[in-house]
Design an enzyme around this catalytic site. Structure first.
Site, PDB file in Angstrom:
ATOM      1  N   GLU A   1      97.888  35.991  -8.798  1.00 15.63           N
ATOM      2  CA  GLU A   1      98.525  37.016  -7.985  1.00 15.63           C
ATOM      3  C   GLU A   1      97.489  37.976  -7.442  1.00 15.63           C
ATOM      4  OE1 GLU A   1     103.017  36.946  -9.749  1.00 15.63           O
ATOM      5  OE2 GLU A   1     101.586  38.354 -10.599  1.00 15.63           O
TER       6      GLU A   1
ATOM      7  N   CYS B   1      93.794  44.253  -4.527  1.00 15.98           N
ATOM      8  CA  CYS B   1      93.495  44.056  -5.943  1.00 15.98           C
ATOM      9  C   CYS B   1      93.418  42.556  -6.188  1.00 15.98           C
ATOM     10  CB  CYS B   1      94.622  44.706  -6.744  1.00 15.98           C
ATOM     11  SG  CYS B   1      94.459  44.486  -8.506  1.00 15.98           S
TER      12      CYS B   1
ATOM     13  N   CYS C   1      94.022  35.613 -18.744  1.00 18.26           N
ATOM     14  CA  CYS C   1      92.899  36.336 -19.352  1.00 18.26           C
ATOM     15  C   CYS C   1      92.875  35.995 -20.832  1.00 18.26           C
ATOM     16  CB  CYS C   1      93.080  37.847 -19.169  1.00 18.26           C
ATOM     17  SG  CYS C   1      91.669  38.800 -19.772  1.00 18.26           S
TER      18      CYS C   1
ATOM     19  N   CYS D   1      94.535  42.330 -24.497  1.00 18.67           N
ATOM     20  CA  CYS D   1      94.722  43.761 -24.724  1.00 18.67           C
ATOM     21  C   CYS D   1      96.213  43.967 -24.999  1.00 18.67           C
ATOM     22  CB  CYS D   1      94.267  44.571 -23.509  1.00 18.67           C
ATOM     23  SG  CYS D   1      92.513  44.317 -23.168  1.00 18.67           S
TER      24      CYS D   1
ATOM     25  N   CYS E   1      98.730  44.869 -22.083  1.00 20.41           N
ATOM     26  CA  CYS E   1      98.600  44.173 -20.793  1.00 20.41           C
ATOM     27  C   CYS E   1      99.350  42.845 -20.822  1.00 20.41           C
ATOM     28  CB  CYS E   1      97.124  43.928 -20.489  1.00 20.41           C
ATOM     29  SG  CYS E   1      96.867  42.927 -19.014  1.00 20.41           S
TER      30      CYS E   1
ATOM     31  N   CYS F   1      99.544  47.589 -12.213  1.00 21.80           N
ATOM     32  CA  CYS F   1      98.536  47.123 -13.172  1.00 21.80           C
ATOM     33  C   CYS F   1      99.201  46.538 -14.401  1.00 21.80           C
ATOM     34  CB  CYS F   1      97.696  48.277 -13.700  1.00 21.80           C
ATOM     35  SG  CYS F   1      96.916  49.261 -12.477  1.00 21.80           S
TER      36      CYS F   1
HETATM   37  N1  SAH Z   1      90.295  42.751 -17.112  1.00 21.42           N
HETATM   38  C1  SAH Z   1      89.783  43.848 -16.382  1.00 21.42           C
HETATM   39  C2  SAH Z   1      90.357  43.986 -15.009  1.00 21.42           C
HETATM   40  C3  SAH Z   1      91.830  43.730 -14.833  1.00 21.42           C
HETATM   41  S1  SAH Z   1      92.966  44.841 -15.607  1.00 21.42           S
HETATM   42  C4  SAH Z   1      89.954  45.123 -17.152  1.00 21.42           C
HETATM   43  O1  SAH Z   1      90.655  45.120 -18.166  1.00 21.42           O
HETATM   44  O2  SAH Z   1      89.350  46.102 -16.759  1.00 21.42           O
HETATM   45  C5  SAH Z   1      93.010  46.233 -14.472  1.00 21.42           C
HETATM   46  C6  SAH Z   1      93.388  47.575 -15.132  1.00 21.42           C
HETATM   47  O3  SAH Z   1      94.797  47.619 -15.430  1.00 21.42           O
HETATM   48  C7  SAH Z   1      92.663  47.802 -16.444  1.00 21.42           C
HETATM   49  O4  SAH Z   1      92.199  49.122 -16.542  1.00 21.42           O
HETATM   50  C8  SAH Z   1      93.769  47.549 -17.418  1.00 21.42           C
HETATM   51  O5  SAH Z   1      93.472  48.137 -18.645  1.00 21.42           O
HETATM   52  C9  SAH Z   1      94.960  48.133 -16.727  1.00 21.42           C
HETATM   53  N2  SAH Z   1      96.243  47.708 -17.273  1.00 21.42           N
HETATM   54  C10 SAH Z   1      96.542  46.541 -17.871  1.00 21.42           C
HETATM   55  N3  SAH Z   1      97.855  46.516 -18.248  1.00 21.42           N
HETATM   56  C11 SAH Z   1      98.386  47.683 -17.861  1.00 21.42           C
HETATM   57  C12 SAH Z   1      99.707  48.229 -17.914  1.00 21.42           C
HETATM   58  N4  SAH Z   1     100.714  47.556 -18.454  1.00 21.42           N
HETATM   59  N5  SAH Z   1      99.921  49.475 -17.410  1.00 21.42           N
HETATM   60  C13 SAH Z   1      98.890  50.144 -16.826  1.00 21.42           C
HETATM   61  N6  SAH Z   1      97.639  49.664 -16.718  1.00 21.42           N
HETATM   62  C14 SAH Z   1      97.383  48.456 -17.229  1.00 21.42           C
HETATM   63 FE1  SF4 Z   2      92.478  40.957 -19.731  1.00 22.01          FE
HETATM   64 FE2  SF4 Z   2      94.518  42.589 -19.298  1.00 22.01          FE
HETATM   65 FE3  SF4 Z   2      92.672  43.209 -21.135  1.00 22.01          FE
HETATM   66 FE4  SF4 Z   2      92.023  43.304 -18.513  1.00 22.01          FE
HETATM   67  S1  SF4 Z   2      93.521  44.588 -19.563  1.00 22.01           S
HETATM   68  S2  SF4 Z   2      90.802  42.389 -20.185  1.00 22.01           S
HETATM   69  S3  SF4 Z   2      93.278  41.593 -17.742  1.00 22.01           S
HETATM   70  S4  SF4 Z   2      94.086  41.445 -21.211  1.00 22.01           S
END
Ligand code: SAH
Ligand code: SF4
Length: 395
Positions: free
Chosen positions: A116, A129, A136, A140, A143, A376
């Site tokens: 996406e 974006c 991934c 996290c 996420c 995000c």
């Molecule tokens: N993997 C990379 C880039 C993609 S995530 C990273 O983690 O930096 C892009 C951003 O969205 C990151 O800062 C991530 O922590 C944030 N993010 C992920 N899940 C989210 C959520 N449910 N609500 C708000 N931000 C989120």
């Molecule tokens: Fe992966 Fe989501 Fe963590 Fe970014 S925030 S490193 S996309 S699991």
């Protein structure tokens, strides 16, 4: 919100001619060499192709009138200019667009993959974006992308291809029309896509070679010409690769920090167990090219009762002392089954005031495209649900 076309079951992708769209200059040279072009012509021909593909956004080889007819025919027989296919486009009420892109299958054994890509229009810029991986591996806890099973690195062409798709859909190449169904701003140079953030699916620094090559394709002044100051790579903290990114490529850097103590960050961003906060911040201090004019963005997702106290805000300010930083507070975007809630608005404001009073710009990122789950950390979820719904309806 509108969705077009209706989401269908993915057809088993056909194996197609290799596409030249999204390749680096060296890869274009290799493709021409494979056609048997003499070595002395390669650079010039590759430059011609480059101009047609990236500056003009050509959809076929027969448009390339300054290339001889014979070579155009040869190119057309061996290659295509196909981009990732738009399987679904959704337009949010706030103008945000989300594209579900189906990647071409290059070998019979390759699993079909989808990613996406989200476009966020603002008054003075348009930010795309992009994803760097399918899914991934990092899990996290807040996420949704991390819960997806299929994971693979995207190729350079698949990364640059996302920008090409957006430029085509938004009428951002010469001769194309702007869509009329949503807000499409004109950023720098009258462009709809003026900024790129690697904040879609995936951890860019786990695919650093292809990400750096794609940044070079996007920034090339004879083509898409998006300045590296307008390209931001976001990492969850792969500390040992940060130096390389700065030294060999030099885009803007964003760090997904989210916590100021290792015990909490270990839980939210499990990669912290490998590269703890002190190590990550040292890599930031050493990031080549970082300065007060080129600050590193620290992303901080606001999780109710988890990381949003005034003590956390004060600790954040102390932690970032001496780092040329901006702080980006992100209201948590919920997804089905998520174990967190978003902090209250007053809590976010209080947090933001502390950070601001310490001298940091601390914009709170307005959630965009929430009605189409394009914000995000929400990527991939709704599409899966929609597909299940489409399947049920078909049955
Ligand atoms: N993997 C990379 C880039 C993609 S995530 C990273 O983690 O930096 C892009 C951003 O969205 C990151 O800062 C991530 O922590 C944030 N993010 C992920 N899940 C989210 C959520 N449910 N609500 C708000 N931000 C989120
Ligand atoms: Fe992966 Fe989501 Fe963590 Fe970014 S925030 S490193 S996309 S699991």
């Amino acid at each position: 919100m509108s969705a077009l076309p209706a989401l269908a079951e993915p057809a088993p992708s056909a194996i197609v001619k290799p596409s030249l769209a999204g390749l680096t200059r060296a890869e274009l040279g290799d493709a021409l060499r494979a056609l048997g072009l003499p070595e002395r012509e390669l650079r010039m021909r590759a430059s011609q192709l480059w101009h047609w593909i990236y500056f003009r956004g050509a959809g076929g080889f027969f448009e390339m009138l300054n290339i001889s007819k014979g070579l155009r025919e040869q190119l057309d027989a061996a290659f295509s200019l196909a981009l990732p296919e738009v399987a679904c486009e959704q337009v949010s009420s706030d103008g945000t667009r989300k594209w579900l892109l189906r990647l071409a299958q290059t070998t019979a054994s390759a699993k079909p993959a989808e990613i996406e890509c989200v476009y966020i229009p603002e008054s003075d810029r348009g930010t795309l974006c992009v994803s760097s991986q399918v899914g991934c591996t990092l899990n996290c806890s807040f996420c949704h992308t991390g819960t997806q099973k299929l994971v693979r690195n995207l190729t350079t062409a698949e990364i640059a291809g996302q920008v090409m798709v957006a430029r085509r859909r938004l009428g951002d190449f010469p001769g194309l029309e702007r869509p009329t169904d949503g807000l499409v701003p004109s950023g720098e140079g009258g462009r709809a896509v003026s900024n790129i953030v690697f904040m879609g699916m995936g951890e860019p620094l786990y695919n650093i070679d292809n990400v750096m090559a794609a940044v070079d394709v996007l920034a090339d002044g004879d083509g898409l010409a998006i300045s590296k100051r307008r390209i931001t790579v976001s990492t969850s903290g792969v500390a040992p690769q940060i130096e390389r990114l700065g030294a060999e490529c030099g885009p803007m850097l964003a760090i997904s920090l989210h916590a100021v103590r290792d015990s909490l960050r270990d839980e939210l961003v499990p990669l912290n167990r490998k590269y703890p906060i002190a190590k990550l911040l040292q890599a930031c201090r050493d990031y080549p090219g970082a300065s007060n004019a080129r600050r590193i963005t620290f992303e901080y997702v606001m999780l109710k009762g988890v990381n949003d106290s005034t003590a956390d805000a004060k600790a954040l300010v102390r932690l970032l002392k001496g780092v040329p930083a901006k702080i980006n507070l992100i209201p948590f975007n919920p997804w089905p089954g998520a174990p967190y809630e978003c902090s209250d608005w007053e809590t976010i404001e209080r947090f933001s005031d502390i950070v601001f009073d310490a001298g940091y710009a601390s914009p709170v990122r307005t959630p965009r495209g929430r009605d189409i789950l394009a914000a995000c950390g929400q990527l991939k979820s709704e599409t899966e649900k929609l597909r299940a719904r489409a399947r049920l309806a078909a049955e």
